[in-house]
Design a protein around this motif. Sequence first.
Motif, PDB file in Angstrom:
ATOM      1  N   THR A   1     -21.470  34.126  -0.078  1.00 19.98           N
ATOM      2  CA  THR A   1     -22.324  33.038   0.438  1.00 19.98           C
ATOM      3  C   THR A   1     -23.243  33.504   1.563  1.00 19.98           C
ATOM      4  OG1 THR A   1     -20.916  32.075   2.183  1.00 19.98           O
ATOM      5  CG2 THR A   1     -20.480  31.385  -0.097  1.00 19.98           C
ATOM      6  N   THR A   2     -23.207  34.801   1.940  1.00 19.25           N
ATOM      7  CA  THR A   2     -24.145  35.292   2.946  1.00 19.25           C
ATOM      8  C   THR A   2     -25.172  36.201   2.284  1.00 19.25           C
ATOM      9  OG1 THR A   2     -22.872  37.292   3.493  1.00 19.25           O
ATOM     10  CG2 THR A   2     -22.322  35.281   4.695  1.00 19.25           C
ATOM     11  N   SER A   3     -26.307  36.381   2.962  1.00 14.31           N
ATOM     12  CA  SER A   3     -27.318  37.324   2.483  1.00 14.31           C
ATOM     13  C   SER A   3     -27.736  38.229   3.641  1.00 14.31           C
ATOM     14  CB  SER A   3     -28.513  36.580   1.889  1.00 14.31           C
ATOM     15  OG  SER A   3     -29.020  35.632   2.815  1.00 14.31           O
ATOM     16  N   ASP A   4     -28.555  37.691   4.565  1.00 15.06           N
ATOM     17  CA  ASP A   4     -29.028  38.510   5.682  1.00 15.06           C
ATOM     18  C   ASP A   4     -28.093  38.454   6.887  1.00 15.06           C
ATOM     19  OD1 ASP A   4     -31.270  39.092   4.164  1.00 15.06           O
ATOM     20  OD2 ASP A   4     -32.381  37.386   4.951  1.00 15.06           O
ATOM     21  N   GLU A   5     -27.141  37.517   6.873  1.00 19.14           N
ATOM     22  CA  GLU A   5     -26.271  37.345   8.039  1.00 19.14           C
ATOM     23  C   GLU A   5     -25.295  38.505   8.229  1.00 19.14           C
ATOM     24  OE1 GLU A   5     -26.612  33.239   5.973  1.00 19.14           O
ATOM     25  OE2 GLU A   5     -26.565  35.364   5.431  1.00 19.14           O
ATOM     26  N   TYR A   6     -24.986  39.201   7.137  1.00 18.32           N
ATOM     27  CA  TYR A   6     -24.010  40.291   7.181  1.00 18.32           C
ATOM     28  C   TYR A   6     -24.545  41.437   6.323  1.00 18.32           C
ATOM     29  CZ  TYR A   6     -19.523  42.760   6.821  1.00 18.32           C
ATOM     30  OH  TYR A   6     -18.532  43.711   6.886  1.00 18.32           O
ATOM     31  N   PRO A   7     -24.306  42.689   6.727  1.00 22.06           N
ATOM     32  CA  PRO A   7     -24.843  43.830   5.946  1.00 22.06           C
ATOM     33  C   PRO A   7     -24.051  44.083   4.668  1.00 22.06           C
ATOM     34  CG  PRO A   7     -23.580  44.639   7.816  1.00 22.06           C
ATOM     35  CD  PRO A   7     -23.660  43.140   7.977  1.00 22.06           C
ATOM     36  N   ASN A   8     -24.146  43.163   3.732  1.00 22.64           N
ATOM     37  CA  ASN A   8     -23.431  43.302   2.463  1.00 22.64           C
ATOM     38  C   ASN A   8     -23.879  44.547   1.704  1.00 22.64           C
ATOM     39  OD1 ASN A   8     -22.029  40.834   2.803  1.00 22.64           O
ATOM     40  ND2 ASN A   8     -23.777  39.684   2.012  1.00 22.64           N
ATOM     41  N   TRP A   9     -22.937  45.157   0.993  1.00 21.49           N
ATOM     42  CA  TRP A   9     -23.188  46.277   0.090  1.00 21.49           C
ATOM     43  C   TRP A   9     -23.706  47.520   0.818  1.00 21.49           C
ATOM     44  CZ3 TRP A   9     -20.844  43.766  -3.494  1.00 21.49           C
ATOM     45  CH2 TRP A   9     -21.132  42.419  -3.734  1.00 21.49           C
ATOM     46  N   ARG A  10     -23.449  47.656   2.116  1.00 20.04           N
ATOM     47  CA  ARG A  10     -24.025  48.764   2.885  1.00 20.04           C
ATOM     48  C   ARG A  10     -22.995  49.603   3.639  1.00 20.04           C
ATOM     49  NH1 ARG A  10     -27.725  45.082   2.019  1.00 20.04           N
ATOM     50  NH2 ARG A  10     -29.942  45.650   2.042  1.00 20.04           N
ATOM     51  N   ARG A  11     -21.829  49.078   3.908  1.00 22.06           N
ATOM     52  CA  ARG A  11     -20.833  49.779   4.716  1.00 22.06           C
ATOM     53  C   ARG A  11     -20.276  50.984   3.941  1.00 22.06           C
ATOM     54  NH1 ARG A  11     -15.736  50.096   3.052  1.00 22.06           N
ATOM     55  NH2 ARG A  11     -15.103  47.931   3.271  1.00 22.06           N
ATOM     56  N   ARG A  12     -20.636  52.193   4.365  1.00 24.11           N
ATOM     57  CA  ARG A  12     -20.216  53.389   3.642  1.00 24.11           C
ATOM     58  C   ARG A  12     -18.750  53.690   3.945  1.00 24.11           C
ATOM     59  NH1 ARG A  12     -24.005  58.344   3.626  1.00 24.11           N
ATOM     60  NH2 ARG A  12     -23.202  58.417   1.492  1.00 24.11           N
ATOM     61  N   TYR A  13     -18.106  54.360   3.002  1.00 25.00           N
ATOM     62  CA  TYR A  13     -16.713  54.751   3.216  1.00 25.00           C
ATOM     63  C   TYR A  13     -16.619  55.738   4.390  1.00 25.00           C
ATOM     64  CZ  TYR A  13     -15.606  52.779  -1.396  1.00 25.00           C
ATOM     65  OH  TYR A  13     -15.432  51.953  -2.472  1.00 25.00           O
ATOM     66  N   GLN A  14     -15.586  55.560   5.212  1.00 28.07           N
ATOM     67  CA  GLN A  14     -15.395  56.470   6.337  1.00 28.07           C
ATOM     68  C   GLN A  14     -14.925  57.844   5.870  1.00 28.07           C
ATOM     69  OE1 GLN A  14     -13.269  54.790   9.786  1.00 28.07           O
ATOM     70  NE2 GLN A  14     -13.398  52.797   8.792  1.00 28.07           N
ATOM     71  N   VAL A  15     -14.153  57.875   4.789  1.00 23.11           N
ATOM     72  CA  VAL A  15     -13.568  59.133   4.314  1.00 23.11           C
ATOM     73  C   VAL A  15     -14.448  59.718   3.208  1.00 23.11           C
ATOM     74  CG1 VAL A  15     -11.545  60.205   3.266  1.00 23.11           C
ATOM     75  CG2 VAL A  15     -11.257  58.301   4.876  1.00 23.11           C
ATOM     76  N   PRO A  16     -15.019  60.896   3.412  1.00 25.12           N
ATOM     77  CA  PRO A  16     -15.827  61.530   2.346  1.00 25.12           C
ATOM     78  C   PRO A  16     -14.955  61.916   1.154  1.00 25.12           C
ATOM     79  CG  PRO A  16     -16.222  62.554   4.499  1.00 25.12           C
ATOM     80  CD  PRO A  16     -15.014  61.690   4.643  1.00 25.12           C
ATOM     81  N   LEU A  17     -15.600  62.130   0.025  1.00 31.20           N
ATOM     82  CA  LEU A  17     -14.884  62.467  -1.206  1.00 31.20           C
ATOM     83  C   LEU A  17     -14.026  63.718  -1.030  1.00 31.20           C
ATOM     84  CD1 LEU A  17     -14.346  62.121  -4.257  1.00 31.20           C
ATOM     85  CD2 LEU A  17     -16.456  63.411  -4.679  1.00 31.20           C
TER      86      LEU A  17
END
Length: 716
Positions: A685-701
């Motif tokens: 239900t959010t769009s610009d209020e939260y950085p959806n689909w952007r938080r990268r994984y902390q642990v690399p492959l």
Amino acid sequence: MKEEVPAGRKPDLAAEPRWEEAVAAAGIEPRYVDAHGRTVTIDREAALRLLDAMKVGLDPDGGAPTPAPFGLPPVIVSHDGEPTRIALPGLKSALRWKLKSELGAGLGGETTVVEDRPDSHRSGAAPGAATRGRAMIALPPLTAGYYRLTIEPGGHRATLLVAPRRCWLPERIEHGERLWGVAIQLYLMRSADDWGIGHYPMIGHLARMLARHGADVIGLNPLHALFADRPEQASPYSPASRLLLNVLNIDVSQVPEWPRCAAARALHAGASFQRRLQAVHAARQIDYAEVAGLKLETLRLLFDCFSAEASAERKAALGDFRARRSAAFGRHCTYLALREHFANAERSAGGAEVTGDWRTWPEAYRSPDSPAVAAFERDQADAITRQAWMQWVADEQLRAAAEAAGDAGMAVGLYRDLAVGADAGGAETWSEAAAIVGSARVGAPPDIHNPAGQDWGLPPFNPMALRAEGYRSFIDLVRANMRHAGALRIDHVMGLQHLWCIPEGNSPDKGAYVQYPLDELLAILAIESHRHRCLVIGEDLGTVPAGLRERLADVAILSYRVLFFELDEQSGAFRSGTDYPVLALTVAGNHDLPTVTGWLGANDIALKSNLGRLDTEQARELSDRRRRESEQVRVLLGADPNSIAADDLDVVRRAHHFLAATPSAVMMAQWDDLTGESEPVNVPTTSDEYPNWRRRYQVPLEAFIASAEIGEQLRA
């Protein structure tokens, strides 16, 4: 349905005296049962607006079957290896029929006329009552597939779907084995060589590592194509096209042209390019605009090298790839080239915002069948070929990842995800306009977790138009997403039976459920599932119609069970592991839910409250409920119900052990939970209020593969 309205004049819906009957005849449900078990009557004006919207695009001359006076339906379902009898009531004379398969093979004959003589003792008919004629078509057992039935005279047509009775299941599941895997959001993955976003070859590397620990599945987010001119419109669940792949997930260094393309390598070596590349690589969140700029500029140079220097054999391989894909694939590539053309024109004109939306294009280009589009295809063939080439490169890298999973011994391999819809300004609404209700959006009515309801902004398929076209659009969609996949998850599987549709401009609560031909859609899934040897999973979270889960189980479509949603409605307690169904995939969370640690700490409720999505009272009620549920889950998992947050990682492990011990056929662990992520990927239900689909994984492959702790979790 109401009587036909003369051309050029719309029906007076507001004057409809029996509106419930009118909308029900079109498959719009006048009432529904909400998440609280209450029967709700839909808004009258919303229903009538939806009825009007659904009639748009239904052109009797646009390929729809000619209505048959003897009741021949547009679509008939049969089963492979079984004889089929088709009744044509009301006929007293024989007709000729022809049946043609996809490959052109056919057979034919004449209908058999059967006289139905009424039995006065059983039917109450008077002695001497008139008999009724009934014509029958008797078909021999047929192999699974799609057939066109034609009846003469009159040229009446119907589509015959000959399907297996169940979808395909891996042999090991058929024999009672249980499989497990890890679900990832590919775009969030990091590695030593990434360009600020995850890429397809990472899947193959991960597959080899997981297979060593006994995993059989890698779950993926939707890989659908997004918008090159609006890269920050990043939701994989609101794509430009579900038929095409996201080219931002291409590993540029693995493109065959890369070693020999001096221009691309010179660009890459430049100081400015390297600064930009290092910035996106190190960023905690994906900078989609910068990633798109870096990758698309490089891919354009690589395509130029392909055009100028590629061998005849390699160019022929691209031609073969294009020839083997559907006609819709070609139209979607044309759409992307047109969108790029008009987006560039908007930039050149100095527009405040580049939309690229086809509904803002000049009128002559708003239909794929227009003379203007045909001229564009001739004049800009290279631009369209470049789009097809990028799709080919992406497809080849995804194929290689799937082959790596298979070679490593995975029983399923890649598990792809099919979004419930595509963006209203995207390729699907332009290319398949007749099959889509463009002035409505899919969502969900108010429920416990989203009291205001949900509007996903995605136009739905028009069920009447789908039937009229013999489901060509749906078949193309299923085939494209089963490609290189051993399993397909259908987001919001309830859409096979009905979808909550909201007329344009309405709030989410002012919508209605539109019915879909469930049996026919299931038949198509069964056909394609066997052809692709692809397991089918139905995401059945939320308000599930009574009986749907049982129907899906009948055809071997796996249910999608989330640990935190498995509450017994009567007792209010969480279900024990033995209560989980066998034909199910179990998870602790997904892209729309908090991580396990986030859920235990009610981080998602606090976040929604801070974002203004919950008022004080709603937040308090949900927090109280979560506190009780968190205690129950800890008890269920054998943990201390009063344990502090420091013990949450222990609860994560216990959750995975619990799910792995259920009788369900497949269990998936989320990368986020294995690595201790606490922030959600997406806040619904959010769009610009939260950085959806952007938080990268902390642990690399590389660290994930080398981690002894993660290896221990996987072995357990």
